[in-house]
Design an enzyme around this catalytic site. Structure first.
Site, PDB file in Angstrom:
ATOM      1  N   SER A 102       0.815  -1.207   0.000  1.00  0.00           N
ATOM      2  CA  SER A 102       0.000   0.000   0.000  1.00  0.00           C
ATOM      3  C   SER A 102       0.853   1.263   0.000  1.00  0.00           C
ATOM      4  CB  SER A 102      -0.899  -0.012   1.245  1.00  0.00           C
ATOM      5  OG  SER A 102      -1.370   1.277   1.539  1.00  0.00           O
ATOM      6  N   GLY A 103       0.596   2.156  -0.959  1.00  0.00           N
ATOM      7  CA  GLY A 103       1.270   3.451  -0.957  1.00  0.00           C
ATOM      8  C   GLY A 103       0.936   4.252   0.290  1.00  0.00           C
ATOM      9  N   TRP A 104      -0.286   4.070   0.804  1.00  0.00           N
ATOM     10  CA  TRP A 104      -0.685   4.757   2.041  1.00  0.00           C
ATOM     11  C   TRP A 104       0.254   4.370   3.174  1.00  0.00           C
ATOM     12  CZ3 TRP A 104      -1.771   4.495   7.071  1.00  0.00           C
ATOM     13  CH2 TRP A 104      -2.584   5.486   7.648  1.00  0.00           C
ATOM     14  N   CYS A 223      -5.409  10.250  -1.288  1.00  0.00           N
ATOM     15  CA  CYS A 223      -5.933   8.927  -0.960  1.00  0.00           C
ATOM     16  C   CYS A 223      -7.304   8.761  -1.595  1.00  0.00           C
ATOM     17  CB  CYS A 223      -6.029   8.764   0.555  1.00  0.00           C
ATOM     18  SG  CYS A 223      -6.884   7.261   1.082  1.00  0.00           S
ATOM     19  N   GLY A 224      -7.599   7.560  -2.095  1.00  0.00           N
ATOM     20  CA  GLY A 224      -8.873   7.314  -2.760  1.00  0.00           C
ATOM     21  C   GLY A 224     -10.085   7.519  -1.880  1.00  0.00           C
ATOM     22  N   ASN A 381     -10.750  -2.899  -2.993  1.00  0.00           N
ATOM     23  CA  ASN A 381     -10.184  -2.556  -1.696  1.00  0.00           C
ATOM     24  C   ASN A 381     -11.243  -2.696  -0.607  1.00  0.00           C
ATOM     25  OD1 ASN A 381      -8.906  -1.436   0.515  1.00  0.00           O
ATOM     26  ND2 ASN A 381      -8.813   0.637  -0.319  1.00  0.00           N
TER      27      ASN A 381
END
Length: 532
Positions: A102-104, A223-224, A381
């Site tokens: 996860s990039g988060w 963030c999405g 997700n």
């Protein structure tokens, strides 16, 4: 891959060729080391896992119960322990179980700047470094497990137990690796198409077989699950999709997987007005969603941007930030459009962020996509940003209302209350959560289910529980009862942390290198022996 005995014969042949200089080299020891290092490079891993993932995609096309899953892991150790646990609980197999990067979590936990929001502000090379770290730990898990089998093989030989020796030899020759596909988040590409290509190469060389890229502006990425998302026209995004494919092809991973994530459902802004070459093309359709007002030439102000729509002069509504906004209520339609065009541009899988985890909502969008791309598959997700309990209790409430059941005992706006935890409504909601992945795989063609940030939350929860007990009245009992005793009872291998860190493998190597002169760490006075 060759068997242990084949490698023994290979090394024995080399020893014979080199003569007395190799007298101290034991062919079986060398063969064991080869078996413990079955993947030599990140590209070996990328090719192996791409083959696994492509086979899984084909299996899913034939049988919707064969969806895949992953959990996001922010450290190599976390990913390693996850795969060790999977093998332990699922008959030594890892089938259809992946890792997600996860990039988060990279932003929040791995940046040299310290904790950051999910806005692509972290160092771009950190992502490739984490891919490499995850696979380093997974390869070490292979080596550790095989080392245990080698020691068991030696014990069976020493005891003269031919049946047990044959059994262990079979486990060695058919060893199931902990190395599985990683779906790795490349955010919006960390810059232009060339930057995207260079970053993709690093990630693939580290072992990534699947890259997830999103259609936001790289320097405005959010963030999405946050507001303020700004998407880009298809021409810009598809250039980056092609950059990923070229990176895979250059490195020889011809079947690498590209996941196209569109944030359009929840994104109301764009930075650009798309280029239109002819009426009805991609750019024209993209612009058709803009919120515009019809004007006369005389109404144009200095610096206005206007364009022709159906023979009329229109001015897109521009925010003080300089961004343009889309018309309200177009999110789902734009999401479907973006998804179809991304697959046509070369993406293999789709990722759609939704406002809530609702099977019907996801299926409605995917059914529209599949009218044009019948085998379109989705990565979804199962996000911790959703309040799953509240969402599904509200869905259960609505189901009960539709069925004509009495819901007077429930307050729909307050269903998160602990007062409802033992209710029939909560039981129905929990059952819907339990079957959510199977239901949405079947109804919405979701090939891969992931949770982006689970181990972020489990680390916080377990640390809170330990700190509360250890620094409180329980003292050392807080650790012993809450952690170590549970490790022993549940058979968690990490209770022997020296072994997990590679101490026994080091002893094996010492014996290979020094024979009877080896000074080993795992002798009778090693306190890990207390754990049996």
């Amino acid at each position: 891959m060759s068997t242990l005995n084949q490698d023994i014969q290979t090394v024995a042949g080399l020893k014979e060729t080199h003569g007395s200089a190799w007298d101290a080299i034991n062919p079986e020891s060398a063969a064991r080391m080869r078996a413990q290092n079955k993947f030599k490079t990140g590209l070996d891993i990328a090719q192996y896992t791409a083959d696994v993932m492509r086979a899984d995609m084909a299996a899913f096309d034939a049988d919707k119960t064969k969806y895949t899953q992953s959990l996001g892991c922010w450290h190599g150790f976390i990913g390693q322990q996850k795969m060790i646990s999977i093998k332990k609980h699922f008959n030594g197999q890892t089938d259809r179980r992946y890792l997600y990067l996860s990039g988060w979590m990279v932003a929040a936990l791995r940046s040299d700047f310290g904790p950051l929001p999910d806005q692509s502000m972290h160092e771009k090379t950190t992502v490739a470094s984490l891919v490499e770290e995850l696979y380093t730990f997974l390869r070490q898990a292979d080596a550790r497990e095989l080392g245990g089998l080698f020691r068991a093989l030696d014990a069976a030989r020493e005891a003269g137990d031919a049946a047990e020796e044959a059994n262990i030899q079979d486990q060695i020759d058919n060893h199931v690796t902990h190395v599985v596909p990683i779906i790795a988040d490349i955010d919006a590409g960390f810059g232009n198409a060339e930057a995207t290509y260079l970053m993709a190469k690093q990630m693939i060389e580290a072992g990534a077989c699947a890259l997830q890229i999103e259609n936001q502006v790289a320097d405005e990425k959010q963030c999405g699950h946050q507001d303020g998302k700004v998407t880009v026209p298809h021409a810009d995004f598809h250039t980056k999709i092609r950059a990923l494919r070229y990176a895979f092809l250059e490195l020889g991973i011809d079947n690498g997987v590209i996941v196209s994530r569109t944030d359009s459902e929840g994104a109301g802004l764009t930075k650009e007005i798309a280029v239109v070459k002819e009426p009805g093309d991609q750019g024209d359709r993209y612009n058709s969603y803009l919120d515009v007002e019809e004007i006369d030439v005389a109404d144009m102000a200095e610096g206005d941007v206007c364009f022709n729509r159906d023979g009329k002069l229109v001015r897109p509504k521009r925010l003080p930030s300089g961004l343009y906004q889309f018309r309200q209520g177009t999110g789902e339609e734009r999401c479907v459009f973006d998804s179809i065009e991304a697959i046509k541009a070369g993406a293999d899988l789709l990722w759609i962020e939704t406002a809530t985890p609702n099977v019907q909502d996801i299926a409605d969008m995917m059914n529209e996509v599949r009218k044009e791309i019948p085998d379109a598959k989705l990565v979804y997700n199962n996000s911790p940003s959703f309040n799953w309990t509240l969402n599904f209790r509200q869905q259960a409430f609505d189901i009960m209302v539709e069925a004509g059941e009495d819901v007077s005992a429930y307050d729909r706006a307050n269903l998160m209350s602990v007062d409802y935890d033992s209710s029939a409504l909560a039981e129905l909601a929990d059952d819907k959560i339990r079957t959510f992945q199977a239901d949405s795989a079947r109804e919405a063609n979701i090939f891969h289910h992931l949770i982006t940030l689970p181990t972020y939350h489990t680390a916080a929860l377990s640390t809170d529980n330990l700190a509360k007990e250890y620094f409180g009245d329980a003292g050392m009992l807080g650790y012993v009862k809450g952690v170590q005793r549970q490790e022993i009872r549940q058979g968690i291998a990490c209770v022997k942390h020296q072994n997990m860190s590679g101490s026994d493998m080091g002893d094996d190597h010492k014996e290979y290198f020094a024979g009877e002169n080896a000074l080993k760490a795992g002798g009778a006075k090693n306190t890990s022996n207390q754990f049996g």
